[in-house]
Design a protein around this motif. Sequence first.
Motif, PDB file in Angstrom:
ATOM      1  N   UNK A   7       0.834  -1.191   0.000  1.00 29.32           N
ATOM      2  CA  UNK A   7       0.000   0.000   0.000  1.00 29.32           C
ATOM      3  C   UNK A   7       0.868   1.239   0.000  1.00 29.32           C
ATOM      4  N   UNK A   8       0.573   2.171  -0.882  1.00 30.08           N
ATOM      5  CA  UNK A   8       1.374   3.377  -1.058  1.00 30.08           C
ATOM      6  C   UNK A   8       0.509   4.626  -0.895  1.00 30.08           C
ATOM      7  N   UNK A   9       1.140   5.719  -0.475  1.00 29.25           N
ATOM      8  CA  UNK A   9       0.446   6.996  -0.386  1.00 29.25           C
ATOM      9  C   UNK A   9       1.437   8.140  -0.367  1.00 29.25           C
ATOM     10  N   UNK A  10       0.994   9.299  -0.824  1.00 21.71           N
ATOM     11  CA  UNK A  10       1.893  10.463  -0.899  1.00 21.71           C
ATOM     12  C   UNK A  10       2.007  11.189   0.425  1.00 21.71           C
ATOM     13  N   UNK A  56       3.196  12.461  -9.656  1.00 18.29           N
ATOM     14  CA  UNK A  56       4.289  11.784  -8.957  1.00 18.29           C
ATOM     15  C   UNK A  56       3.903  10.332  -8.641  1.00 18.29           C
ATOM     16  N   UNK A  57       2.658  10.144  -8.214  1.00 15.66           N
ATOM     17  CA  UNK A  57       2.194   8.790  -7.911  1.00 15.66           C
ATOM     18  C   UNK A  57       2.160   7.931  -9.155  1.00 15.66           C
ATOM     19  N   UNK A  58       1.689   8.476 -10.259  1.00 17.66           N
ATOM     20  CA  UNK A  58       1.620   7.708 -11.511  1.00 17.66           C
ATOM     21  C   UNK A  58       3.025   7.246 -11.930  1.00 17.66           C
ATOM     22  N   UNK A  59       3.993   8.150 -11.919  1.00 16.64           N
ATOM     23  CA  UNK A  59       5.357   7.783 -12.285  1.00 16.64           C
ATOM     24  C   UNK A  59       5.921   6.739 -11.322  1.00 16.64           C
ATOM     25  N   UNK A  60       5.669   6.947 -10.047  1.00 17.63           N
ATOM     26  CA  UNK A  60       6.222   6.078  -9.005  1.00 17.63           C
ATOM     27  C   UNK A  60       5.727   4.648  -9.172  1.00 17.63           C
ATOM     28  N   UNK A 112      -6.320   5.825  -8.743  1.00 14.41           N
ATOM     29  CA  UNK A 112      -6.196   4.545  -8.047  1.00 14.41           C
ATOM     30  C   UNK A 112      -6.849   3.436  -8.842  1.00 14.41           C
ATOM     31  N   UNK A 113      -8.056   3.679  -9.320  1.00  8.86           N
ATOM     32  CA  UNK A 113      -8.734   2.676 -10.123  1.00  8.86           C
ATOM     33  C   UNK A 113      -7.984   2.336 -11.393  1.00  8.86           C
ATOM     34  N   UNK A 114      -7.311   3.340 -11.955  1.00  9.18           N
ATOM     35  CA  UNK A 114      -6.613   3.140 -13.223  1.00  9.18           C
ATOM     36  C   UNK A 114      -5.324   2.346 -13.075  1.00  9.18           C
ATOM     37  N   UNK A 115      -4.533   2.613 -12.016  1.00  9.86           N
ATOM     38  CA  UNK A 115      -3.175   2.049 -11.986  1.00  9.86           C
ATOM     39  C   UNK A 115      -2.927   1.073 -10.836  1.00  9.86           C
ATOM     40  N   UNK A 116      -3.881   0.907  -9.922  1.00  5.33           N
ATOM     41  CA  UNK A 116      -3.641   0.056  -8.752  1.00  5.33           C
ATOM     42  C   UNK A 116      -4.510  -1.195  -8.786  1.00  5.33           C
ATOM     43  N   UNK A 157     -15.765   7.070  -8.925  1.00  4.07           N
ATOM     44  CA  UNK A 157     -14.440   7.531  -9.324  1.00  4.07           C
ATOM     45  C   UNK A 157     -13.506   6.354  -9.589  1.00  4.07           C
ATOM     46  N   UNK A 158     -13.542   5.363  -8.724  1.00  4.11           N
ATOM     47  CA  UNK A 158     -12.719   4.167  -8.943  1.00  4.11           C
ATOM     48  C   UNK A 158     -13.108   3.475 -10.248  1.00  4.11           C
ATOM     49  N   UNK A 159     -14.401   3.357 -10.511  1.00  2.00           N
ATOM     50  CA  UNK A 159     -14.875   2.701 -11.741  1.00  2.00           C
ATOM     51  C   UNK A 159     -14.450   3.466 -12.984  1.00  2.00           C
ATOM     52  N   UNK A 160     -14.461   4.788 -12.896  1.00  2.76           N
ATOM     53  CA  UNK A 160     -14.007   5.601 -14.032  1.00  2.76           C
ATOM     54  C   UNK A 160     -12.549   5.313 -14.333  1.00  2.76           C
ATOM     55  N   UNK A 161     -11.739   5.206 -13.287  1.00  2.27           N
ATOM     56  CA  UNK A 161     -10.336   4.873 -13.488  1.00  2.27           C
ATOM     57  C   UNK A 161     -10.144   3.486 -14.069  1.00  2.27           C
ATOM     58  N   UNK A 162     -10.922   2.522 -13.578  1.00  2.00           N
ATOM     59  CA  UNK A 162     -10.820   1.157 -14.125  1.00  2.00           C
ATOM     60  C   UNK A 162     -11.161   1.151 -15.613  1.00  2.00           C
ATOM     61  N   UNK A 163     -12.175   1.907 -15.991  1.00  2.00           N
ATOM     62  CA  UNK A 163     -12.571   1.960 -17.396  1.00  2.00           C
ATOM     63  C   UNK A 163     -11.469   2.547 -18.268  1.00  2.00           C
ATOM     64  N   UNK A 164     -10.735   3.532 -17.738  1.00  3.67           N
ATOM     65  CA  UNK A 164      -9.617   4.107 -18.485  1.00  3.67           C
ATOM     66  C   UNK A 164      -8.562   3.068 -18.808  1.00  3.67           C
ATOM     67  N   UNK A 165      -8.422   2.093 -17.916  1.00  4.72           N
ATOM     68  CA  UNK A 165      -7.435   1.035 -18.110  1.00  4.72           C
ATOM     69  C   UNK A 165      -8.054  -0.202 -18.772  1.00  4.72           C
ATOM     70  N   UNK A 166      -9.278  -0.058 -19.288  1.00 11.16           N
ATOM     71  CA  UNK A 166     -10.011  -1.173 -19.913  1.00 11.16           C
ATOM     72  C   UNK A 166     -10.173  -2.342 -18.948  1.00 11.16           C
ATOM     73  N   UNK A 167     -10.495  -2.027 -17.688  1.00 12.35           N
ATOM     74  CA  UNK A 167     -10.731  -3.049 -16.673  1.00 12.35           C
ATOM     75  C   UNK A 167     -12.047  -2.743 -15.967  1.00 12.35           C
ATOM     76  N   UNK A 168     -12.563  -3.745 -15.261  1.00 10.95           N
ATOM     77  CA  UNK A 168     -13.751  -3.514 -14.455  1.00 10.95           C
ATOM     78  C   UNK A 168     -13.403  -3.675 -12.980  1.00 10.95           C
TER      79      UNK A 168
END
Length: 345
Positions: free
Chosen positions: A93-96, A116-120, A177-181, A200-211
Motif C-alpha cells: 500500500x502506497x500513499x503520498x 508523482x504517484x503515476x510515475x512512481x 487509483x482505479x486506473x493504476x492500482x 471515481x474508482x470505476x471511471x479509473x478502471x474503465x480508463x485502463x479497460x478493466x472492471x
Amino acid sequence: MRLALNLGYMVGGETPADQLALVQRAEALGYDSVWAAEAYGADVVTLLSWLAAQTSTIHVGSAVMQIPGRTPANTAMTAAGLQNLSGGRFRLGLGVSGPQVSEGWHGVPFAKPLGRTRDYVAIVRKALARETVEYAGEHFHLPLPGTEGKGLKLMVRPVAPVPIYLAGTGPKNLELTGEIADGWLGLFYAAGFAHEQLDALSTGRAKADKDMSDFDVQASFPLVVGEDVAACADPVRTYAALYVGGMGSRKNNFYNNLAVRMGYAAEAAEIQELYLTGRQREAMGTVPQEFIDDTSLLGDQARLADRLAALAESGLTTCAATPVGRDMDAKLAALETLAEAHRAL
C-alpha cells in the motif's frame, strides 16, 4: 467481503507483544490480512517483517508506505524482499502522505502528487516485473541523465505478484487509483456515501479497460463493541477530531475535505478551527455522532452484522477493523465478536 485487521501507527498504544497478540488472534479467527501504517515514527516495513515471521496464513500489508520516503526502486526492492520472506503474503500500500510530512520530514516537494504517484507506481511495477528499469517521466528519470548510471534489473524474482494499493480520498486520486492500482485503502468510508468513491474508482478502471471485478475496495473502521452506541462512539472521537481537524494544514486537509463532501461542511470547519487553535477536547465534542457511527463499527454483535451487510452491499470488498477498547482483553474480544458477526452474513 473479507475481514482485515488494521494496527494503525505503532506509536505506543500497544506494546509489540500486544500487536502480535492481536495479529495472531485475527489469523486464528480467519481474518484475511493485517495492515500497519507509518508517518514519522517507526517505519512500517520493520513491523510487517516481524509480524510475517510469526504468522503463517494472514497476509501483511502497508497502509501505507510513504512515497516521499523511498525511491521507487527502493520500494520495489523492499516489496520483493517482503514478498519472498513472507511466502507471497505481502501487499504493497502506497500513499503520498501530506505536504507537512512530505516537505517537513522527508524534504520532498508535495507539488503534483497525482503525477508523482503515476510515475512512481509505473517504476515499481516495472522493477517488480524484472524489466530493465528505464523511465523518462515528469518526476523520475532513470537512469539519471548525464551520469554513468545504467538501466538495471531487480536481482531477485518475487515468489508471487505484489498487489499494489493506493490510499486516497479525493475524486481525482480515486480515479487514478482505479486506473493504476489493484486496490484502494480508504478511511471514513460510509455506505451511504460510497457511490462517489466507487464511481471515481470505476471511471479509473474503465480508463485502463478493466472492471471492478478483481479490484479490492478496502476501508478501515474503528471497532468498539458494546450495547450503548453513543458510549461506543466516545473513544473514537479523538481519532475523528485528529483527522478532520488536525491531519494536515488549514489549507491541505484531505479528510476535512472529505467530511465536507459527505455533508458536514459547517461541522468540519468548526472542528478544524477548534483543533488548530489548541482546543482539541472541544473539537472532539463537536464531531457529529452520525459521522462517527457511519464511519465506524459500533455496537453489539447483531448491530455489527447489520453494518457489515450494509458495507458489503455498498461495494466494499475488505473491511479492516481497528479495535478500540479499555485494555487488550477488550480488543481481542472485539475481534472475536466481529468475526462472529461476519459469519452471520
